[in-house]
Design an enzyme around this catalytic site. Structure first.
Site, PDB file in Angstrom:
ATOM      1  N   SER A 144      22.095  54.399  13.198  1.00  0.00           N
ATOM      2  CA  SER A 144      22.066  53.243  14.091  1.00  0.00           C
ATOM      3  C   SER A 144      22.464  52.011  13.305  1.00  0.00           C
ATOM      4  CB  SER A 144      20.660  53.052  14.667  1.00  0.00           C
ATOM      5  OG  SER A 144      20.523  51.790  15.289  1.00  0.00           O
ATOM      6  N   TYR A 157      11.828  51.406  13.074  1.00  0.00           N
ATOM      7  CA  TYR A 157      13.061  52.114  13.437  1.00  0.00           C
ATOM      8  C   TYR A 157      14.168  51.830  12.416  1.00  0.00           C
ATOM      9  CZ  TYR A 157      16.883  53.904  16.332  1.00  0.00           C
ATOM     10  OH  TYR A 157      17.950  54.617  16.804  1.00  0.00           O
TER      11      TYR A 157
END
Length: 246
Positions: A144, A157
């Site tokens: 990501s 995250y």
């Protein structure tokens, strides 16, 4: 470009929805037999129906990636049945919470790390002996932009995806003399449940559908891929080099 994956065995985690679901479907369309893993049985069954509808085949493996013994068992089962693995798409992951770092509960942080990082390492460890038995082993590790942007409130995250990229880059370096090719993928903002959780006020119709992202991932699983240790940025449609701090 037509990707021919006939007689190839592909393992996809997080295959019950989103990018994992559509990547599994694309792999099946290209001729691969898909081993589809996820926690949600209903989603896997829907995927199986979709794969059969396009003339493909799949093996469904419902389990939680937090179950490390199940990951080891999966590798052993693949070896017993097929003797090798050609493609790994390590897609499964969770967001955790959007919160100041100091407010994140320990159990939430640990769950993110277990699912996103530890399970990915365990999966690599379990299937690497199978991938190196393939003449064209391919591993796609989902990352990501959060791994690099490190936006406020995205701590767990972001940290997990940075760690996953480090694992993928290290693995690529260790296997660069083998036929195995390892790449990370930054899918960008996509119309998924995780994105909706992170950005509840966003209009999902403004984002690419996960099927569009899956179509861009498919070539990374084919024989045409020659590079390893790179980051594929979907929005740019190309592989990029990592850079050291400047």
């Amino acid at each position: 470009m037509t990707i021919d994956l006939k007689d190839r065995i592909a393992l996809v985690t997080g295959a019950s929805r989103g990018i994992g679901y559509y990547t599994a479907l694309e792999l099946a369309k290209a001729g691969a037999h898909v081993i589809a893993c996820a926690r949600t049985v209903g989603g896997l069954e829907e995927l199986d129906d979709a794969i059969k509808a396009v003339g493909g085949s799949a093996t469904l493996v419902p389990f939680d990636l937090a179950d490390m013994q199940a990951i080891d068992t999966l590798g052993a089962s693949i070896f017993e049945r097929w003797g090798k693995l050609d493609i790994l798409v390590a897609n499964a992951g969770i967001l955790g919470v959007i919160s100041p770092i100091g407010h994140v509960e320990a159990k939430v942080f640990e769950k993110v790390m277990t699912t996103n990082v530890t399970a990915t390492w365990r999966l690599i460890r379990s299937v690497e002996p199978l991938l190196v038995k393939s003449d064209q082993g391919r591993a796609v590790i989902m990352s990501s932009a959060a791994a690099h942007k490190c936006r406020p409130f995205w701590g767990p995250y972001s940290a997990s995806k940075a760690a996953v990229e480090a694992l993928a880059r290290t693995w690529a370096g260790e296997t660069q003399r083998l036929p195995l090719r390892v790449v990370s993928v930054d899918p960008g903002a996509t119309r998924t449940a995780m994105r909706a959780q992170a950005m509840p006020g966003e209009d999902p119709s403004t984002l690419p559908h996960p099927s569009e992202v899956a179509a861009r991932i498919l070539p990374l699983c084919g024989p045409e891929l020659t590079e390893t240790g790179k980051l594929f940025v979907v929005r740019d449609g190309k592989l990029k080099d990592y850079r050291l701090p400047e």
